[in-house]
Design an enzyme around this catalytic site. Structure first.
Site, PDB file in Angstrom:
ATOM      1  N   CYS A   1     -12.497  13.534   3.725  1.00  0.00           N
ATOM      2  CA  CYS A   1     -12.024  12.644   2.547  1.00  0.00           C
ATOM      3  C   CYS A   1     -12.934  11.621   2.335  1.00  0.00           C
ATOM      4  CB  CYS A   1     -10.393  11.898   2.948  1.00  0.00           C
ATOM      5  SG  CYS A   1      -9.378  13.509   3.548  1.00  0.00           S
TER       6      CYS A   1
ATOM      7  N   HIS B   1      -3.647  13.089  -3.122  1.00  0.00           N
ATOM      8  CA  HIS B   1      -4.837  12.908  -2.188  1.00  0.00           C
ATOM      9  C   HIS B   1      -5.931  14.151  -2.547  1.00  0.00           C
ATOM     10  CE1 HIS B   1      -7.759  11.788   0.610  1.00  0.00           C
ATOM     11  NE2 HIS B   1      -7.171  11.628   1.835  1.00  0.00           N
TER      12      HIS B   1
ATOM     13  N   HIS C   1      -8.250   3.630  -0.496  1.00  0.00           N
ATOM     14  CA  HIS C   1      -7.986   4.847   0.042  1.00  0.00           C
ATOM     15  C   HIS C   1      -6.593   5.131  -0.173  1.00  0.00           C
ATOM     16  CE1 HIS C   1      -8.919   8.555   2.009  1.00  0.00           C
ATOM     17  NE2 HIS C   1      -8.138   8.201   2.988  1.00  0.00           N
TER      18      HIS C   1
END
Lengths: 266, 411
Positions: B160, B325, B291
């Site tokens: 990620c 996400h 994040h």
């Protein structure tokens, strides 16, 4: 760019436990898995052989360079990465109960070797995981050279691919069966030459023309499956460094406008 | 710069949805052209509508991932073509982040193999090609084919943080003198592997994710693509810049493969290094795009890191409530959102942030803001393996007012 040095080299493949074993032709069929000593065995549960190859190549190169594994920047580069683990997970999804093992899933990411290596060594410095197909070694080298040029210190490039598992092993290049054999190499680039640098990198250049993979002494030791492994693109550079040859050495072969290193004596 | 994702098929659509506080997350059953057949409830951020196949010459590269990527690439082509004319095709890098690569096509191929007998004579479809569809670098190769670029090309795949880290690679290659510009970005597409995998980890939310909220229950998965063209700064690019990449900070937790270090140590190091690389201080930062995945562990550890580096007052948002996400594309999407915020001085609300978690002691904006000046925005991306990255992005006005900035590039 600042002067940079190659300070360590390594190789691990099934049958070849080290670069010394490889260049001396000491093939050992009992060498089947990489020990990966810089990651504790409890962390390696559920990891692939590729992860262990990454760690072993990096560890051997850093040891050969006499550098600190707790601070060296680590650059892992591979074409297909953790494809063995991915196939195991796909099998659970499409032929099993769909309940994926958390451990396997964590270890399926391309940066599994990067993560486990940093955890195993308590190394909080830079780490990355790259992919550039057949040019994966070249990509890792450019990233490492740019990184050490930017901030100094040391960076190890660990380039590895393992055999592609069934049922995907025969679907590359329009369905032609192309077996790929496992191979991993490591190389340390340093801003400080230390006491025993292997070569000096004076410059990085881009060549006009694609270069064919040269026939070298190492070739007799490699299978056709090794030649398809991106890590094999490192071997002409390894040969040049080990023989103390100066001049231009390409980092990728049979590829358009490859990058090359200008090596000079140290 | 360009964006494609669940909030829109173009950058304009996506940024309009962001400004208006509209989520792109939906139940998978409502999606068009994508069959996930999930045996558990969740919501996802899927690109709406049908995706155009690649052109005939590029058919071998055709995947859902590639189609999303080509949609986003089309928007930056005019700018990219001008850059090629200026710098030359060998002086522009192609640096892409992804975590899934073309896994959507591999899943289809594997399903066919399993349905036709698996190990007992199962067949992988003849049209499937591991190298041009599954290989991470198929994306880079496709972009080179389409654009004619011949500079350094690689994919960063650190889960990620992938498409945050490509920005750092670009700055380094500029400093080394190998390139003058870089097409950087990230692309990920929805697939069963990530949804089943995060479900197995126990961090996939059944409902809309709620970053930083007290009752947050995990992540939603999204897909999308984002690109920026970074160019070396000079008088010409200075006049044309949409935003500036001041610097990038990277670090490793060295703690756990899937859980963040609980005190946020690695996140803190990445943010501090971004400030140092950009030649700025915490006082310069007007926004932090976190994040902010909405897992209990991430949001607390990240908020501790933010408080430690920036203090408790800097506005903080997570955009995961809009996009889900996006994994390998998350960093690139955040970077475009950050550039949009510093250009327009609009900060969207942090969707789903209420009720506030008392353990989160930073200024999470439950309501949007459109007054005041953002100036500099930081954006975080963290990943499996403890890989952390933070970007510092500034508005052209801020850079003009502060002559001394880091060795950055313009976007």
């Amino acid at each position: 760019m600042r002067p940079l040095y190659v300070t360590g080299l390594s190789l691990w493949a099934p049958g070849w436990a080290s670069l010394d074993a490889f260049v001396s032709g000491a093939h050992d069929a009992s060498v089947e898995d990489a020990p990966c000593t810089w990651v504790p065995s409890r962390l390696l549960r559920g990891s692939s052989r590729l992860t262990r190859m990454f760690g072993e190549a990096a560890a051997q190169a850093v040891t050969a360079a006499g550098r600190d594994p707790k601070t060296v920047a680590t650059i892992y580069t591979s074409s297909y990465g953790e494809i063995e683990t991915m196939v195991l997970l796909l099998d659970v999804i499409f032929r099993g109960d769909g309940q994926l093992s958390p451990m396997r899933f964590k270890n399926s990411v391309h940066n599994a070797g990067s993560g486990l290596g940093s955890i195993g060594q308590g190394n909080t410095s830079f780490s990355t995981a790259l992919a550039a197909g057949a040019r994966s070694f070249e990509a890792g080298m450019l990233e490492a050279i740019a990184l050490v040029n930017e901030r100094g210190g040391d960076a190890v490039v660990s380039c590895a691919d393992d055999a592609i598992p069934a049922p995907l092993s025969h679907v590359e290049n329009g369905g032609r069966l192309e077996r790929r054999d496992g191979l991993s190499v490591g190389l340390v680039i340093s801003a400080d030459p230390g006491s025993t640098p292997l070569a000096r990198i004076a410059k990085v250049t881009q060549l006009e023309q694609a270069m064919p993979l040269p026939e070298r002494a190492f070739d007799r030791l490699l299978s056709p499956g090794h030649h398809l492994n991106p890590a094999a693109h490192a071997l002409p550079l390894f040969e040049a460094i080990r023989s103390g040859r100066e001049g231009t050495v390409a980092l990728a072969f049979d590829a358009a406008a490859p990058y090359a290193l200008e090596l000079t004596r140290v | 710069m360009s964006l494609v994702g669940s909030m829109g098929r173009t950058t304009v659509e996506t940024l309009a949805a962001l400004d208006e506080g509209r989520t792109g997350l939906r139940a998978p059953a409502e999606l068009d052209g994508l069959t996930l057949s999930l045996p558990f409830p969740t919501v996802v951020g899927a690109v709406p509508g049908a995706l155009s196949p690649l052109s005939e010459g590029d058919h071998a590269y055709d995947t859902r991932l590639a189609r999303i990527g080509m949609m986003a690439l089309a928007e930056v082509r005019p700018t990219l073509d001008r850059a090629i004319a200026r710098w030359g095709k060998r002086r522009i890098a192609v640096l892409i982040g992804t975590s899934t690569g073309g896994l959507d096509a591999t899943e289809d191929a594997f399903r066919s193999w399993a349905e036709t007998g698996g190990p007992d004579g199962g067949r992988v479809p003849s049209g499937y090609d591991l190298r041009t569809q599954h290989d991470f670098n198929a994306l880079g190769e496709l972009i080179r084919r389409v654009t004619g670029l011949e500079g350094p090309t690689h994919v960063v795949s650190t889960a990620c943080s992938s498409s945050g880290k490509v920005h750092a690679s670009a700055l380094r290659l500029m400093q080394l003198g190998l390139i003058d510009a870089a097409l950087v970005g990230g692309i990920d597409s929805l697939c069963k592997m990530t949804l089943h995998g995060f479900r197995g980890l126990g961090i996939l939310s059944d409902t809309h994710c709620k970053p930083f909220a007290r009752d947050r229950a995990g992540i939603n998965i999204g897909e999308g693509a984002g690109f920026m063209l970074l160019e070396r700064e000079d008088a010409r690019t200075h006049a044309e810049a949409l935003a500036y990449l001041l610097g990038v900070g990277e670090s490793s937790d060295a703690y756990n493969m899937s859980s963040p270090e609980p005190s946020g140590r690695g996140a803190k190091e990445a943010m501090q290094r971004a400030l140092e690389a950009g030649g700025i201080t915490a006082a310069d930062v007007g926004l932090l795009i976190a994040h902010g995945t909405a897992t209990p562990q991430n949001d607390v550890a990240e908020s501790m890191a933010i408080e430690s580096v920036l203090g408790p007052r800097v506005p903080v948002i997570s955009t995961k409530g809009y996009t889900g996400h996006q994994l390998g594309a998350a960093g690139a999407t955040s970077a475009v959102f950050a550039a949009h915020a510093v250009r327009t001085n609009k900060i969207p609300r942090s969707l789903g942030a209420e009720p506030n978690d008392p353990a989160v002691r930073v200024n999470v904006l439950a309501e949007g803001r459109s007054e005041g000046t953002v100036g500099v925005a930081l954006c975080n991306a963290f990943a499996f393996g403890g890989s952390n990255v933070c970007l510092a992005i500034a508005s052209p006005d801020w850079v003009r007012a502060h002559a001394e900035v880091g060795d950055g590039g313009r976007a």
